[in-house]
Scaffold this motif. Structure first.
Motif, PDB file in Angstrom:
ATOM      1  N   UNK A  72      -9.526   6.606  -3.137  1.00  0.00           N
ATOM      2  CA  UNK A  72      -9.378   5.683  -4.264  1.00  0.00           C
ATOM      3  C   UNK A  72      -9.646   4.252  -3.837  1.00  0.00           C
ATOM      4  N   UNK A  73      -9.201   3.887  -2.631  1.00  0.00           N
ATOM      5  CA  UNK A  73      -9.446   2.532  -2.143  1.00  0.00           C
ATOM      6  C   UNK A  73     -10.933   2.324  -1.867  1.00  0.00           C
ATOM      7  N   UNK A  74     -11.589   3.353  -1.324  1.00  0.00           N
ATOM      8  CA  UNK A  74     -13.031   3.252  -1.128  1.00  0.00           C
ATOM      9  C   UNK A  74     -13.742   3.138  -2.476  1.00  0.00           C
ATOM     10  N   UNK A  75     -13.276   3.911  -3.445  1.00  0.00           N
ATOM     11  CA  UNK A  75     -13.848   3.835  -4.796  1.00  0.00           C
ATOM     12  C   UNK A  75     -13.818   2.408  -5.334  1.00  0.00           C
ATOM     13  N   UNK A  76     -12.671   1.755  -5.168  1.00  0.00           N
ATOM     14  CA  UNK A  76     -12.524   0.426  -5.767  1.00  0.00           C
ATOM     15  C   UNK A  76     -13.408  -0.587  -5.054  1.00  0.00           C
ATOM     16  N   UNK A  77     -13.637  -0.425  -3.754  1.00  0.00           N
ATOM     17  CA  UNK A  77     -14.540  -1.336  -3.052  1.00  0.00           C
ATOM     18  C   UNK A  77     -15.989  -1.089  -3.467  1.00  0.00           C
ATOM     19  N   UNK A  78     -16.334   0.167  -3.757  1.00  0.00           N
ATOM     20  CA  UNK A  78     -17.691   0.469  -4.202  1.00  0.00           C
ATOM     21  C   UNK A  78     -17.934   0.003  -5.636  1.00  0.00           C
ATOM     22  N   UNK A  79     -16.853  -0.258  -6.362  1.00  0.00           N
ATOM     23  CA  UNK A  79     -16.973  -0.667  -7.772  1.00  0.00           C
ATOM     24  C   UNK A  79     -16.703  -2.160  -7.946  1.00  0.00           C
ATOM     25  N   UNK A  80     -16.960  -2.926  -6.930  1.00  0.00           N
ATOM     26  CA  UNK A  80     -16.691  -4.358  -7.011  1.00  0.00           C
ATOM     27  C   UNK A  80     -17.382  -5.021  -8.207  1.00  0.00           C
ATOM     28  N   UNK A  81     -18.653  -4.737  -8.483  1.00  0.00           N
ATOM     29  CA  UNK A  81     -19.266  -5.384  -9.666  1.00  0.00           C
ATOM     30  C   UNK A  81     -18.514  -5.093 -10.958  1.00  0.00           C
TER      31      UNK A  81
END
Length: 466
Positions: A142-151
């Motif tokens: 989930x934390x990786x997800x949120x970093x990949x969804x920065x835009x």
């Protein structure tokens, strides 16, 4: 056929070194040679913390080496902005030189790089040198997800006129916009450099053939559904007996000496507290240790990094480098800084003990998985980056614990701590869910489990001749 040789490169922080070292042990067990690269400072800490048994720089096939981090001797390496800037500019050259020296010395040719996803520049080095690469993510999917969804997150926060909670998919932890990880990553002046590093890592990760994650599918089905290319291989641990060195920065007692005082305690009588490696308790006021000593239950304080000192303002206290376990109706935070080199049992040993009933945790992902793996309920006290999201998993998704809530003055009182602990321990639903989550974790790493099968696939990939 030559033995595959993996170069393992963690981000230079304790919570990143340990899981990659655990993965390295697993790779060695499967016939793969590993060279583990720490920064010079952390390399010295790891060597100093290892048992003095003459094992030198090798741990059962793991070779420990070091490269400079690009900072000057007096620079503050706890300043994440300065650290990531120095690493990004200087470490690519040092890593390339290390690969050249290793191969020039007649050693086995390095065939793979397994680098922390936070070291995105390393994948560019691997591509330049013709080395295959895998990204390793030591936190939650989930934390990786949120970093990949920065835009998308920037759009959400920019378009909103109010603070709000977001949830990307069912089963993922809801997260308030005020708790986004880059808003809780050290001093404000260093956050632009950290944000830039995250965005660069997102681009560089595409140079890796696979992304490995220290999690398991049943813990985060929503996150893995969003990014099916992320392979969960956790929960990672080096060995069932917790005897193998895993890159600790402080000495640990892997025998019975440090844990023996628990043997005289009744089952489920100890409330465990862990502030984690390099952690601070921002809601604990100076003098707060005295408040903790008034807990009416037997308690345990987990060692942390850095001497006791004020940080920033009067309500922040950095706990000491080592704590002590005191099964006497008290919780002590004891001043034992690095120079004292106290030897303590690992948090895994503590949580596995039948005396421990509750885990007061900063909610770092390593500690969270240890709690899950040992079926211990949580009382959450986060302060840094992904810890708020992990708290949300614990309290809102898995429902295996509760969270403290600072008052208007920023202080978490002893009454709240004591009351929340009793609520956690008195909740049969929490106990049932804790056991169910542990069972799911055990199934994932057992023969035929999803994490077990994913790890086997990666081993086969590393051993496959191009």
């Amino acid at each position: 056929m030559a033995t595959p040789h993996v170069l393992a490169l963690p981000f230079p922080a304790q919570g990143h070194v340990i899981p990659l070292m655990q993965l390295s042990h697993r790779l060695v067990e499967n016939g793969i040679e590993v060279t583990f690269v720490n920064t010079e400072l952390n390399h010295a800490l790891v060597l100093d913390a290892m048992p003095a048994d003459g094992s030198g720089r090798s741990l059962d096939g793991i070779h420990l080496v070091a490269v400079p981090d690009g900072l000057a001797e007096g620079d503050d390496r706890k300043d994440l902005g300065k650290l990531v800037d120095g690493m990004s500019r200087h470490m690519p050259g040092y890593l390339e030189e290390l690969v050249g020296r290793t191969e020039a010395s007649g050693g086995t040719k390095i065939s793979w790089l397994v680098a922390d996803e936070a070291m995105g520049w390393a994948f560019e080095v691997a591509k330049k040198l013709g080395i295959r690469a895998a990204a390793f993510w030591p936190g939650s999917a989930a934390f990786l997800d949120i970093t990949l969804r920065i835009p998308q997150m920037i759009q959400v926060t920019a378009s909103s006129t109010r603070k709000e909670t977001s949830q990307f998919a069912p089963g993922m932890p809801p997260l308030h916009t005020s708790k986004l990880p880059w808003n809780h990553a050290g001093a404000p002046e260093g956050q632009p450099a950290i944000f830039q590093l995250v965005t660069q890592n997102n681009e560089a990760k595409d140079l890796a053939e696979v992304i490995l994650c220290n999690s398991f599918r049943d813990a985060e089905p929503g996150a893995f559904k969003l990014y099916p290319g992320i392979l969960p291989i956790g929960p990672l641990f080096a060995d069932h007996q917790l005897q193998k060195p895993v890159g600790q920065f402080l000495p640990e007692d892997t025998g019975v000496r440090g844990i023996r005082q628990f043997h005289r305690v009744q089952p489920a009588a100890v409330r465990g507290a862990c502030a984690g490696a390099g952690a601070r308790w921002p809601a604990l006021p100076v003098g707060g240790a005295a408040r903790l000593r008034h807990w009416p239950e037997q308690s345990v304080a987990r060692r942390v990094q850095g001497p006791c000192r004020r940080q920033g303002h009067d309500r922040e206290l950095v706990p000491p480098a080592a704590g002590t376990y005191v099964p006497r109706h008290t919780c002590s935070v004891v001043r034992t800084a690095y120079r004292h080199r106290a030897v303590l049992p690992s948090i895994g040993q503590v949580l596995a003990h039948r005396a421990v009933a509750c885990f007061v945790s900063h909610c770092g992902w390593n500690s969270t998985l240890e709690g899950v793996r040992n079926a211990v309920p949580f009382l959450c006290w986060p302060y840094f980056t992904d810890q708020f999201q992990n708290e949300s998993y614990i309290c809102n998704v898995w429902r295996t614990g509760l969270a403290v809530a600072p008052g208007p003055d920023g202080v978490v009182t002893k009454e709240q701590l004591s009351g929340k602990v009793e609520r956690v321990l008195g909740d049969d639903g929490i106990r049932e869910r804790v056991i169910a989550l542990k069972d799911a974790a055990c199934r994932s790493i057992a023969e035929g489990g999803s994490s077990h099968d994913n790890f086997k696939k990666f081993v086969e990939l590393v051993k496959l001749k191009e």
